[in-house]
Motif scaffolding. Structure first.
Motif, mmCIF file in Angstrom:
data_model
loop_
_atom_site.group_PDB
_atom_site.id
_atom_site.type_symbol
_atom_site.label_atom_id
_atom_site.label_comp_id
_atom_site.label_asym_id
_atom_site.label_seq_id
_atom_site.Cartn_x
_atom_site.Cartn_y
_atom_site.Cartn_z
ATOM 1 N N UNK A 316 0.847 -1.193 0.000
ATOM 2 C CA UNK A 316 0.000 0.000 0.000
ATOM 3 C C UNK A 316 0.880 1.240 0.000
ATOM 4 N N UNK A 317 0.552 2.178 -0.858
ATOM 5 C CA UNK A 317 1.318 3.410 -0.991
ATOM 6 C C UNK A 317 0.828 4.453 0.006
ATOM 7 N N UNK A 318 1.772 5.244 0.515
ATOM 8 C CA UNK A 318 1.459 6.323 1.444
ATOM 9 C C UNK A 318 1.673 7.669 0.759
ATOM 10 N N UNK A 319 1.140 8.700 1.372
ATOM 11 C CA UNK A 319 1.258 10.044 0.812
ATOM 12 C C UNK A 319 2.729 10.461 0.709
ATOM 13 N N UNK A 320 3.119 10.917 -0.481
ATOM 14 C CA UNK A 320 4.470 11.379 -0.804
ATOM 15 C C UNK A 320 5.495 10.259 -0.829
ATOM 16 N N UNK A 321 5.044 9.007 -0.928
ATOM 17 C CA UNK A 321 5.988 7.930 -1.235
ATOM 18 C C UNK A 321 6.588 8.186 -2.628
ATOM 19 N N UNK A 322 7.772 7.660 -2.856
ATOM 20 C CA UNK A 322 8.400 7.782 -4.172
ATOM 21 C C UNK A 322 8.386 6.420 -4.855
ATOM 22 N N UNK A 323 8.002 6.409 -6.132
ATOM 23 C CA UNK A 323 7.945 5.183 -6.922
ATOM 24 C C UNK A 323 8.844 5.377 -8.134
ATOM 25 N N UNK A 324 9.848 4.505 -8.270
ATOM 26 C CA UNK A 324 10.780 4.578 -9.391
ATOM 27 C C UNK A 324 10.467 3.455 -10.367
ATOM 28 N N UNK A 325 10.082 3.818 -11.581
ATOM 29 C CA UNK A 325 9.858 2.850 -12.650
ATOM 30 C C UNK A 325 11.092 2.844 -13.549
ATOM 31 N N UNK A 326 11.678 1.669 -13.768
ATOM 32 C CA UNK A 326 12.893 1.611 -14.568
ATOM 33 C C UNK A 326 14.052 2.265 -13.838
ATOM 34 N N UNK A 327 14.901 2.971 -14.607
ATOM 35 C CA UNK A 327 16.084 3.588 -14.007
ATOM 36 C C UNK A 327 15.897 5.054 -13.664
ATOM 37 N N UNK A 328 14.944 5.743 -14.307
ATOM 38 C CA UNK A 328 14.922 7.195 -14.122
ATOM 39 C C UNK A 328 13.531 7.822 -14.078
ATOM 40 N N UNK A 329 12.460 7.037 -14.192
ATOM 41 C CA UNK A 329 11.111 7.603 -14.147
ATOM 42 C C UNK A 329 10.611 7.584 -12.701
ATOM 43 N N UNK A 330 10.792 8.724 -12.016
ATOM 44 C CA UNK A 330 10.465 8.823 -10.593
ATOM 45 C C UNK A 330 9.150 9.572 -10.418
ATOM 46 N N UNK A 331 8.245 9.006 -9.609
ATOM 47 C CA UNK A 331 6.936 9.603 -9.360
ATOM 48 C C UNK A 331 6.719 9.747 -7.862
ATOM 49 N N UNK A 332 5.979 10.820 -7.485
ATOM 50 C CA UNK A 332 5.499 10.983 -6.118
ATOM 51 C C UNK A 332 4.050 10.520 -6.051
ATOM 52 N N UNK A 333 3.668 9.999 -4.888
ATOM 53 C CA UNK A 333 2.297 9.555 -4.647
ATOM 54 C C UNK A 333 1.559 10.666 -3.901
ATOM 55 N N UNK A 334 0.405 11.049 -4.397
ATOM 56 C CA UNK A 334 -0.411 12.087 -3.759
ATOM 57 C C UNK A 334 -1.739 11.488 -3.335
ATOM 58 N N UNK A 335 -1.925 11.421 -2.012
ATOM 59 C CA UNK A 335 -3.175 10.915 -1.443
ATOM 60 C C UNK A 335 -3.940 12.005 -0.713
ATOM 61 N N UNK A 336 -3.270 13.140 -0.456
ATOM 62 C CA UNK A 336 -3.877 14.244 0.278
ATOM 63 C C UNK A 336 -3.708 15.531 -0.529
ATOM 64 N N UNK A 337 -4.566 16.524 -0.286
ATOM 65 C CA UNK A 337 -4.425 17.804 -0.994
ATOM 66 C C UNK A 337 -3.045 18.418 -0.752
ATOM 67 N N UNK A 338 -2.490 19.020 -1.800
ATOM 68 C CA UNK A 338 -1.136 19.585 -1.746
ATOM 69 C C UNK A 338 -1.159 20.988 -2.337
ATOM 70 N N UNK A 339 -0.537 21.937 -1.652
ATOM 71 C CA UNK A 339 -0.496 23.314 -2.132
ATOM 72 C C UNK A 339 0.628 23.488 -3.147
ATOM 73 N N UNK A 340 0.590 24.608 -3.876
ATOM 74 C CA UNK A 340 1.621 24.896 -4.855
ATOM 75 C C UNK A 340 2.977 25.081 -4.189
ATOM 76 N N UNK A 341 2.994 25.659 -2.980
ATOM 77 C CA UNK A 341 4.266 25.846 -2.268
ATOM 78 C C UNK A 341 4.897 24.499 -1.927
ATOM 79 N N UNK A 342 4.072 23.536 -1.525
ATOM 80 C CA UNK A 342 4.602 22.207 -1.224
ATOM 81 C C UNK A 342 5.115 21.525 -2.483
ATOM 82 N N UNK A 343 4.430 21.736 -3.613
ATOM 83 C CA UNK A 343 4.905 21.177 -4.874
ATOM 84 C C UNK A 343 6.256 21.760 -5.254
#
Length: 433
Positions: A316-343
């Motif tokens: 199970x993924x948590x808020x702001x977990x990092x998921x790396x697909x392959x060698x360089x495709x990195x994604x953040x997980x967003x489960x909660x509202x996030x402001x532009x400053x946090x982004x």
């Protein structure tokens, strides 16, 4: 209008085979890198002005290297013919341009000699004076004529080498001819055609982003949760790709295949079907897919959550977990509202070391060592001793037991290993062609 060109060159550093302990293909690559850098250094010494030559002659008594010649006719390409690197940089070092160099140093005492060589190289580059003037048009004709003359000279050398049946010289000269022809072809375009090619590439990029379901970064905080958004060191590309998972509980595929439920950008380590993801009432779970090695054997696709390789068991993924697909495709997980400053703060930081559990530090260390080295008890012991020594330093006053510094070091080392693995895969593909 003023027309200009810009060129970036990322030079590999000179490496010592005794220090790196390179063998096989890596040793061959190392020798080519060192030879190219040697010829580049020779060209720079020959381009040095007379005022710098006298000091270099005094240094040559100590180093044993020949002193640089007084700069003469800079447009002569003969001095650049010894390697592809020098031929590619010929216009940068002799043309109507402004050239800058950035040298990187290591703080380690063991790298003192390499640092000194880098500084000497930078000092030699600094002596080259370029007189750049505003150009309303680019004189490509003169450059192409010089390249054609160089090609004719190399062809004469090739004919002579063929008569002597010198296979080494033949391969070397053919490589130089190929490089010269490629440079001439790259410059043999008019400005209007280049603008058309640029516009075409821009449209292709926009189409690709649309196909990957990209959105503007300013809209991410308003996007329906939950979703995954890409991380990039370039703030203009961060969070441009958003993967939304419908909350119907159905298992969906992630991969590079056109019919994948969630399309991943093609890249090294990205499989046609890379992972499976599911959204059950706002809770995301993910697991790696099995991919074939071209035989009866199969392996798990490269999917890592917070630097941990996934297999068949879904997590199970948590808020702001990092998921790396392959060698360089990195994604953040967003489960909660996030402001532009946090982004904005997320876009400017690396993989969060604080999300690595202390119990997983040993597992992360083994992942950095790799399968072969981690099977060697001596290698594992040396790595453990180094980690303990780093942890004992307590570099931060707020880090009571040195764990934070160790986490940061291991995460950055793991990120570096991903880039090395990707570079090795690129090398293997290029060599096979």
């Amino acid at each position: 209008p003023t027309r200009s060109e810009i060129c970036f060159a990322d030079l590999a550093g000179r490496e010592n085979d005794r220090t790196t302990q390179a063998k096989g293909d890596r040793l061959v690559e190392l020798s080519f890198i060192n030879r190219s850098l040697m010829w580049l250094t020779t060209c720079i010494q020959q381009l040095a002005p007379a005022s710098a030559v006298r000091g270099e002659r005094r240094r040559s008594v100590i180093t044993g290297l020949p002193p640089p010649a007084v700069a003469g006719e800079r447009k002569d390409l003969s001095r650049f013919r010894n390697s592809k690197l020098t031929l590619l940089l010929s216009n940068t070092l002799t043309g109507n341009c402004r050239t800058s160099m950035i040298g990187t140093l290591s703080p380690a005492v063991a790298h003192t000699e390499e640092n000194l060589n880098t500084l000497r190289f930078a000092a030699a580059v600094k002596t080259i004076k370029m007189d750049a003037e505003v150009a309303t048009s680019i004189d490509k004709d003169a450059l192409i004529k010089r390249l054609e003359a160089e090609i004719r000279s190399l062809q004469a050398q090739l004919a002579k080498a063929n008569e002597q049946h010198d296979e080494t010289d033949i391969c070397d000269i053919e490589s130089k001819i190929e490089a010269a022809r490629a440079i001439a072809a790259a410059h043999d375009h008019d400005w209007d055609k280049l603008e058309q090619e640029t516009a075409k590439a821009s449209r292709a990029r926009s189409d690709t982003l649309d196909r990957l379901s990209s959105i503007e970064p300013s809209h991410v905080e308003n996007h329906a949760l939950p979703f995954l958004a890409n991380h990039s060191e370039d703030p203009h590309l961060a969070f441009k790709l958003v993967l939304s998972v419908p909350p119907d509980g159905a298992e969906r595929t992630l991969g590079s295949r056109d019919d994948s439920c969630l399309r991943l950008p093609s890249g090294f380590g990205i499989s046609p079907v890379t992972a499976f993801i599911r959204n059950i009432e706002g809770r995301l779970s993910i697991k790696a897919a099995q991919v074939s090695n071209g035989s009866s054997m199969s392996r798990w696709a490269s999917v890592q959550v917070n630097a941990k390789q996934l297999q068949d068991d879904a997590i199970e993924l948590k808020h702001l977990d990092t998921v790396l697909f392959g060698h360089s495709s990195l994604f953040y997980v967003f489960l909660e509202p996030t402001t532009q400053e946090e982004l904005d703060s997320l876009a400017c930081r690396d993989l969060n070391a604080e999300r690595i559990d202390r119990d997983r530090l040993h597992e992360l260390m083994l992942a950095i060592l790799g399968q072969t080295r981690s099977a060697n008890p001596l290698e594992v012991k040396l790595a453990k001793d180094y980690c303990k020594q780093l942890q004992s330093l307590q570099l931060d006053d707020d880090d009571d037991d040195g764990t934070a510094a160790l986490k940061t070091f291991l995460v950055r080392s793991w990120q570096a290993k991903q880039k090395v693995d990707e570079a090795n895969e690129i090398t293997s593909i290029v060599r096979s062609r």
